[in-house]
Design an enzyme around this catalytic site. Structure first.
Site, PDB file in Angstrom:
ATOM      1  N   GLU A  99       0.891  -1.150  -0.135  1.00 16.75           N
ATOM      2  CA  GLU A  99      -0.085  -0.151   0.014  1.00 16.75           C
ATOM      3  C   GLU A  99       1.015   1.284   0.089  1.00 16.75           C
ATOM      4  OE1 GLU A  99      -2.798  -0.324   3.009  1.00 16.75           O
ATOM      5  OE2 GLU A  99      -3.719  -2.048   2.382  1.00 16.75           O
ATOM      6  N   ASN A 131     -13.445   4.347  13.409  1.00 18.70           N
ATOM      7  CA  ASN A 131     -14.574   3.728  14.226  1.00 18.70           C
ATOM      8  C   ASN A 131     -14.353   3.319  15.570  1.00 18.70           C
ATOM      9  OD1 ASN A 131     -13.001   1.441  12.471  1.00 18.70           O
ATOM     10  ND2 ASN A 131     -14.240   0.414  14.304  1.00 18.70           N
ATOM     11  N   ASP A 191     -18.795   1.152  11.029  1.00 19.82           N
ATOM     12  CA  ASP A 191     -17.551   1.050  10.707  1.00 19.82           C
ATOM     13  C   ASP A 191     -17.132   2.438   9.698  1.00 19.82           C
ATOM     14  OD1 ASP A 191     -14.761   0.384  10.793  1.00 19.82           O
ATOM     15  OD2 ASP A 191     -14.793  -1.099   9.182  1.00 19.82           O
ATOM     16  N   HIS A 200      -8.413 -15.938   5.315  1.00 22.21           N
ATOM     17  CA  HIS A 200      -8.464 -17.191   4.180  1.00 22.21           C
ATOM     18  C   HIS A 200      -9.786 -17.088   3.458  1.00 22.21           C
ATOM     19  CE1 HIS A 200      -4.797 -18.906   5.442  1.00 22.21           C
ATOM     20  NE2 HIS A 200      -5.141 -18.900   6.777  1.00 22.21           N
TER      21      HIS A 200
HETATM   22 CA    CA Z   1     -12.249   0.045  11.128  1.00 27.89          CA
END
Ligand code: CA
Length: 711
Positions: free
Chosen positions: A98, A288, A333, A632
């Protein structure tokens, strides 16, 4: 003359080096002397005037305003078709990449999974040094969203990285040796660091993550040269019985109910920072709560400050100057940790110092950054949790099902957000903000019987959903998709939109007339900044999530992107045939190097005898759902940055109990669950996976599938 000739050789050498350093144009690029000279020059003045140095990329968002706009104009929409590969560098990493690389005079610094830092010589496309902070691999379990790192900071000859296990490390930019390190978190709690540090006025600013598992968020400022702590700003209040750290915490506590402090409350600041040096204000995006759902976190309601807020902190003392809460009483969230951009905009014929953000909740906010007052807030993606934002109160107008009291409800955006960590860009020429966005929902439901348990860490995530409740689907729901949106913050509307095949794509770079973005299908694409027409594309063969950068070395303009599929949206799915190791791709006009070749991996559904009865398989499925699924994915999904266990190789699968119960693959980041799962449970999980693989093999549609499902 005679004296000079008889000087000892070492003295002669030192004189030469001194001459080279004092007029550094003559020092050889890539040598320690050169790197020392160019990195030591990076001081507050240089960072503040980054716009005057378009050839370098000195900080995460390129400047304090974080606009990710490169003023370099050798590469344009008229010649971008001759952009080609100058060099590539295989970093040998797996997992998500990232990071935004930094570049100073052709010396590149880039961070990788597990917080490893690379120094690269752009002129040669070669590694200069590697710094490995040796993050214990147990941290793979508490990193909610892959073991990524988004970048480093540079200041006066030092490179700073926040490590996954919560340290801030200062590295000598020339040698790669550690200069100092400081522990920024309590390592007995589930804190992680994935975000890039920033340096403002001689202080390194670092936040952290972990709200999903139960921590209390904060931001800390350290003296950039010594590592001494200068201040710490908590984002949510602690237990009132212990007293408050500040007036801001005392005020915030009035907006909470219940015993939120027992799980920490959340509110981690894991990504967005920007700085206004005139106002001396640091803008921080806050995340959050723990738990997501307010019904559980703060049972009698309340806004729960400063969750899902932008807070403006005085850079000298860490005091709160103002806040704006994008999502009061967050339950979805809806972090406000997304990229913050500062700009000067003409609003109603008046020049305003603004702050712009497209947080997860789907509304694009323009605030007056001197005082936090709302200028505008408009949906940039499909939203159904709120219809609009009241410009007087600054509060969203929620819909009647938004808090899904007695129903399970399909809500847009879902927890991936209308926009996530992938950086956007602001182009001061087109006056547009380019947002890597998505239309994506989730079915939310009340979590049943949730109780915070510090010891089970990853086991704390509870999404909920009552199987007996009615599920309310949205009949107006758009197709789920990723988008690149060109947003006009004055007209408050999108000007153009590119629709992607999938929802999890890459961050953005803007030049004067182009916008660069990578995608899940492995392409780096250049679009016309005015109308979104595709001007150029390059296939790197493996998904891209990071942001590109542009910089200039020896009069050549480069574009660099690092490919490395993963992150929260790439853990168990992928959209390319293969996933390649983290690789730096660097492009310049007229270049035509070959793309690297990587071995082709094929895999088959595991075929071993299922050795327990159906009841035990059901129990194994439950355990898998609690501990394994998060990385996974369900068996048979095909695998992303983390392997699909249904496609395991037999020799590896025969080590199942050693891997799950004894930590045999800890070095790869696979946790040891031996302290939480007994032999019986591990056996049941193993047989659940074999049973799922058997069902898939029996599915005719998948008979010829040898490479996993590609979604
Ligand atoms: Ca979060």
């Amino acid at each position: 003359m005679k004296n000079i000739i008889t000087l000892p050789k070492t003295t002669y050498l030192i004189v030469c080096i001194l001459i080279m350093v004092s007029c550094n144009q003559t020092s050889v690029p890539g040598t320690k002397e050169h790197i020392q000279a160019v990195t030591k020059k990076i001081d507050d003045n240089r960072l503040q005037s980054a716009d005057d140095l378009p050839g370098d990329w000195l900080s995460y968002g390129r400047n304090y305003s974080e606009d990710r706009f490169s003023a370099l104009n050798k590469i344009t929409k008229f010649n971008v078709d001759s952009l080609g590969l100058a060099w590539t560098l295989n970093l040998g990493t797996t997992k998500g990449f990232e990071a935004t690389p930094l570049v100073v005079d052709g010396i590149m610094y880039v961070s990788a999974p597990w917080s490893i830092v690379y120094a690269v010589d752009v002129r040669k496309g070669e590694i200069i040094w590697i710094f490995d902070p040796k993050v214990p691999r147990e941290y793979g379990e508490i990193a909610c969203c892959d073991v990524v790192n988004r970048g480093v900071a540079l200041y006066k000859g030092l490179v700073y990285v926040g490590t996954l296990d919560g340290r801030l490390v200062a590295i000598d930019a020339a040698t790669g040796k550690k200069a100092w390190e400081v522990l920024t978190v309590d390592q007995s709690e589930s804190y992680t660091i994935t975000g890039a540090p920033r340096v403002y006025d001689g202080k390194v600013i670092i936040g952290n993550g972990g709200a999903e598992l139960g921590v209390r968020g904060y931001v800390t400022a350290y003296d950039a040269l010594t590592g001494d702590q200068v201040w710490r700003f908590y984002t949510v209040p602690g237990n009132p019985a212990d007293g408050f750290e500040s007036k801001a915490m005392e005020e915030a506590a009035k907006t909470w109910t219940g015993k939120w402090w027992e799980s920490g409350g959340g509110g981690t600041a894991w990504d967005a920072f920007a700085y206004d040096p005139e106002l001396k204000l640091i803008y921080v995006g806050v995340g959050n709560g723990t738990l997501w759902n307010r019904e559980v976190r703060s049972p009698q309601g309340g806004d729960n400050l400063y969750l899902s807020s932008i807070v403006a902190i005085n850079s000298e003392n860490g005091n709160l100057e103002w806040y704006y809460q994008t999502t009061p009483g967050d339950t979805w969230d809806y972090t406000a940790t997304q990229h913050i951009i500062l700009a000067e905009l003409e609003v109603n014929n008046q020049s305003r110092k603004v702050l712009m953000q497209a947080p997860k909740n789907g509304f694009f906010y323009v605030l007056d950054r001197t005082n936090g007052k709302l200028i505008s807030a408009d949906p940039y993606v499909y939203t159904n949790w709120a219809t609009s934002v009241d410009l007087e109160t600054g509060r969203p107008i929620e819909t009647d099902f938004s808090r899904f009291k007695e129903v399970n409800a399909q809500i847009f955006p879902g927890p991936s957000g209308g926009h996530n960590w992938q950086p956007m860009a602001f182009n001061p020429v087109t006056k547009l903000v380019y947002i890597p966005a998505r239309d994506q929902s989730m079915i939310y439901g009340q979590p049943l019987h949730w109780e915070y348990n510090k010891d089970i860490r990853a086991g704390n995530i509870a999404l909920g959903g009552d199987k007996n409740a009615v599920t309310r689907m949205d009949s107006l729901a758009p197709d789920e998709k990723g988008m690149l949106i060109a947003w006009d913050p004055i007209q408050k509307t999108d000007v153009w939109k590119v629709v992607h095949k999938t929802t999890w794509n890459a961050g953005v770079l803007s030049t004067e007339d182009l916008v660069f973005q990578g995608n899940a299908e492995g392409f780096l694409v250049a679009y016309d900044a005015l109308d979104g027409t595709e001007k150029w594309q390059f296939n790197v063969g493996s998904g891209v999530i990071a942001s590109p950068i542009s910089y200039m070395v020896d009069d050549i303009q480069y574009i660099t992107i690092v490919s490395g599929w993963g992150g929260v949206g790439g853990r168990f799915v992928r959209y390319t045939d293969q996933l390649y190791p983290g690789t730096i791709y660097t492009f310049a006009l007229g270049e035509n190097e070959d793309i690297p070749e990587y071995p082709v991996m094929t895999k088959k559904l595991i075929d071993l005898e299922v050795a327990v009865d159906i009841g035990d398989i059901e129990q194994g499925k439950l355990v898998f759902g609690q501990y394994c699924n998060r990385c996974h994915g369900s068996p048979g999904t095909g695998g992303g940055a983390y392997p699909d266990i249904a496609y395991s190789n037999k020799a590896v699968f025969n080590l199942f109990s050693q891997i799950v119960g004894e930590g045999a693959f800890l070095g790869k980041g696979m946790p040891n669950f031996g302290d939480r799962l007994d032999e019986e449970q591990i056996k049941n999980v193993k047989n659940y996976i074999l049973s799922a693989a058997k069902d898939l093999r029996n599915d005719k549609d998948l008979d010829n599938q040898t490479n996993g499902n590609i979604h």
